[in-house]
Scaffold this motif. Structure first.
Motif, PDB file in Angstrom:
ATOM      1  N   TYR A  19       0.842  -1.192   0.000  1.00  0.00           N
ATOM      2  CA  TYR A  19       0.000   0.000   0.000  1.00  0.00           C
ATOM      3  C   TYR A  19       0.875   1.239   0.000  1.00  0.00           C
ATOM      4  O   TYR A  19       2.087   1.167   0.225  1.00  0.00           O
ATOM      5  N   VAL A  20       0.253   2.368  -0.285  1.00  0.00           N
ATOM      6  CA  VAL A  20       0.907   3.677  -0.226  1.00  0.00           C
ATOM      7  C   VAL A  20       0.009   4.612   0.561  1.00  0.00           C
ATOM      8  O   VAL A  20      -1.165   4.322   0.787  1.00  0.00           O
ATOM      9  N   TYR A  21       0.581   5.734   0.976  1.00  0.00           N
ATOM     10  CA  TYR A  21      -0.223   6.793   1.579  1.00  0.00           C
ATOM     11  C   TYR A  21      -0.507   7.838   0.511  1.00  0.00           C
ATOM     12  O   TYR A  21       0.407   8.339  -0.135  1.00  0.00           O
ATOM     13  N   LEU A  22      -1.783   8.145   0.354  1.00  0.00           N
ATOM     14  CA  LEU A  22      -2.264   9.069  -0.659  1.00  0.00           C
ATOM     15  C   LEU A  22      -2.662  10.385   0.004  1.00  0.00           C
ATOM     16  O   LEU A  22      -3.347  10.380   1.026  1.00  0.00           O
ATOM     17  N   LEU A  23      -2.224  11.497  -0.568  1.00  0.00           N
ATOM     18  CA  LEU A  23      -2.608  12.816  -0.065  1.00  0.00           C
ATOM     19  C   LEU A  23      -4.076  13.052  -0.397  1.00  0.00           C
ATOM     20  O   LEU A  23      -4.481  12.985  -1.556  1.00  0.00           O
ATOM     21  N   THR A  24      -4.887  13.308   0.644  1.00  0.00           N
ATOM     22  CA  THR A  24      -6.327  13.505   0.443  1.00  0.00           C
ATOM     23  C   THR A  24      -6.786  14.917   0.769  1.00  0.00           C
ATOM     24  O   THR A  24      -7.918  15.267   0.486  1.00  0.00           O
ATOM     25  N   GLY A  25      -5.935  15.707   1.386  1.00  0.00           N
ATOM     26  CA  GLY A  25      -6.270  17.079   1.748  1.00  0.00           C
ATOM     27  C   GLY A  25      -5.056  17.732   2.372  1.00  0.00           C
ATOM     28  O   GLY A  25      -3.954  17.191   2.339  1.00  0.00           O
ATOM     29  N   ASP A  26      -5.264  18.906   2.966  1.00  0.00           N
ATOM     30  CA  ASP A  26      -4.160  19.602   3.626  1.00  0.00           C
ATOM     31  C   ASP A  26      -3.635  18.762   4.785  1.00  0.00           C
ATOM     32  O   ASP A  26      -4.313  18.581   5.789  1.00  0.00           O
ATOM     33  N   ASN A  27      -2.433  18.237   4.616  1.00  0.00           N
ATOM     34  CA  ASN A  27      -1.797  17.392   5.628  1.00  0.00           C
ATOM     35  C   ASN A  27      -2.664  16.214   6.055  1.00  0.00           C
ATOM     36  O   ASN A  27      -2.621  15.785   7.206  1.00  0.00           O
ATOM     37  N   GLN A  28      -3.465  15.712   5.144  1.00  0.00           N
ATOM     38  CA  GLN A  28      -4.299  14.545   5.414  1.00  0.00           C
ATOM     39  C   GLN A  28      -3.950  13.456   4.405  1.00  0.00           C
ATOM     40  O   GLN A  28      -3.841  13.724   3.209  1.00  0.00           O
ATOM     41  N   PHE A  29      -3.801  12.244   4.930  1.00  0.00           N
ATOM     42  CA  PHE A  29      -3.391  11.132   4.096  1.00  0.00           C
ATOM     43  C   PHE A  29      -4.284   9.935   4.379  1.00  0.00           C
ATOM     44  O   PHE A  29      -4.754   9.757   5.488  1.00  0.00           O
ATOM     45  N   SER A  30      -4.499   9.123   3.369  1.00  0.00           N
ATOM     46  CA  SER A  30      -5.228   7.869   3.572  1.00  0.00           C
ATOM     47  C   SER A  30      -4.400   6.736   2.980  1.00  0.00           C
ATOM     48  O   SER A  30      -3.613   6.927   2.052  1.00  0.00           O
ATOM     49  N   ARG A  31      -4.588   5.583   3.553  1.00  0.00           N
ATOM     50  CA  ARG A  31      -3.871   4.401   3.105  1.00  0.00           C
ATOM     51  C   ARG A  31      -4.595   3.817   1.898  1.00  0.00           C
ATOM     52  O   ARG A  31      -5.812   3.646   1.920  1.00  0.00           O
ATOM     53  N   ARG A  32      -3.859   3.520   0.835  1.00  0.00           N
ATOM     54  CA  ARG A  32      -4.453   2.988  -0.385  1.00  0.00           C
ATOM     55  C   ARG A  32      -3.771   1.682  -0.764  1.00  0.00           C
ATOM     56  O   ARG A  32      -2.567   1.657  -1.005  1.00  0.00           O
ATOM     57  N   GLN A  33      -4.535   0.598  -0.781  1.00  0.00           N
ATOM     58  CA  GLN A  33      -4.008  -0.690  -1.221  1.00  0.00           C
ATOM     59  C   GLN A  33      -3.689  -0.599  -2.706  1.00  0.00           C
ATOM     60  O   GLN A  33      -4.444   0.007  -3.473  1.00  0.00           O
ATOM     61  N   ILE A  34      -2.589  -1.202  -3.102  1.00  0.00           N
ATOM     62  CA  ILE A  34      -2.197  -1.217  -4.502  1.00  0.00           C
ATOM     63  C   ILE A  34      -1.797  -2.632  -4.904  1.00  0.00           C
ATOM     64  O   ILE A  34      -1.499  -3.464  -4.059  1.00  0.00           O
ATOM     65  N   THR A  35      -1.809  -2.866  -6.194  1.00  0.00           N
ATOM     66  CA  THR A  35      -1.255  -4.088  -6.767  1.00  0.00           C
ATOM     67  C   THR A  35      -0.012  -3.667  -7.524  1.00  0.00           C
ATOM     68  O   THR A  35      -0.066  -2.732  -8.329  1.00  0.00           O
ATOM     69  N   ILE A  36       1.097  -4.324  -7.216  1.00  0.00           N
ATOM     70  CA  ILE A  36       2.354  -3.915  -7.842  1.00  0.00           C
ATOM     71  C   ILE A  36       2.787  -4.918  -8.897  1.00  0.00           C
ATOM     72  O   ILE A  36       2.406  -6.081  -8.878  1.00  0.00           O
ATOM     73  N   GLY A  37       3.598  -4.405  -9.822  1.00  0.00           N
ATOM     74  CA  GLY A  37       4.172  -5.229 -10.873  1.00  0.00           C
ATOM     75  C   GLY A  37       5.672  -5.294 -10.704  1.00  0.00           C
ATOM     76  O   GLY A  37       6.175  -5.502  -9.606  1.00  0.00           O
ATOM     77  N   GLU A  38       6.369  -5.066 -11.768  1.00  0.00           N
ATOM     78  CA  GLU A  38       7.828  -5.148 -11.780  1.00  0.00           C
ATOM     79  C   GLU A  38       8.459  -3.951 -11.084  1.00  0.00           C
ATOM     80  O   GLU A  38       7.894  -2.865 -11.054  1.00  0.00           O
TER      81      GLU A  38
END
Length: 76
Positions: free
Chosen positions: A23-42
């Motif tokens: 997962y990564v942390y995604l910027l969602t607002g001013d100094n606000q972040f949410s965790r986002r699950q991802i699928t990775i490749g190479e």
């Protein structure tokens, strides 16, 4: 082969949860972040390909994600 128009992120931005899911942390607002699950490749040359979970233009945390991960675990 070479992937055309691949979405890549710095290796340092990809974190793993307790189940080893990326997962990564995604910027969602001013100094606000949410965790986002991802699928990775190479991965290559310090970059990791993202197959699902992000779109071009999303702003993620590339350095300091471990701090956010630690903060999040302290709040739970």
């Amino acid at each position: 082969g070479v992937a055309q128009n691949a979405l890549v992120v710095p290796d340092s931005s990809v974190l793993r949860d307790a189940d080893n899911m990326p997962y990564v942390y995604l910027l969602t607002g001013d100094n606000q972040f949410s965790r986002r699950q991802i699928t990775i490749g190479e991965g290559q040359a310090g970059k990791t390909q993202v197959l699902t979970g992000l779109k071009a233009g999303d702003k993620i945390v590339s350095d300091g994600g471990l701090f956010l991960q630690f903060q999040n675990s302290m709040q739970n």
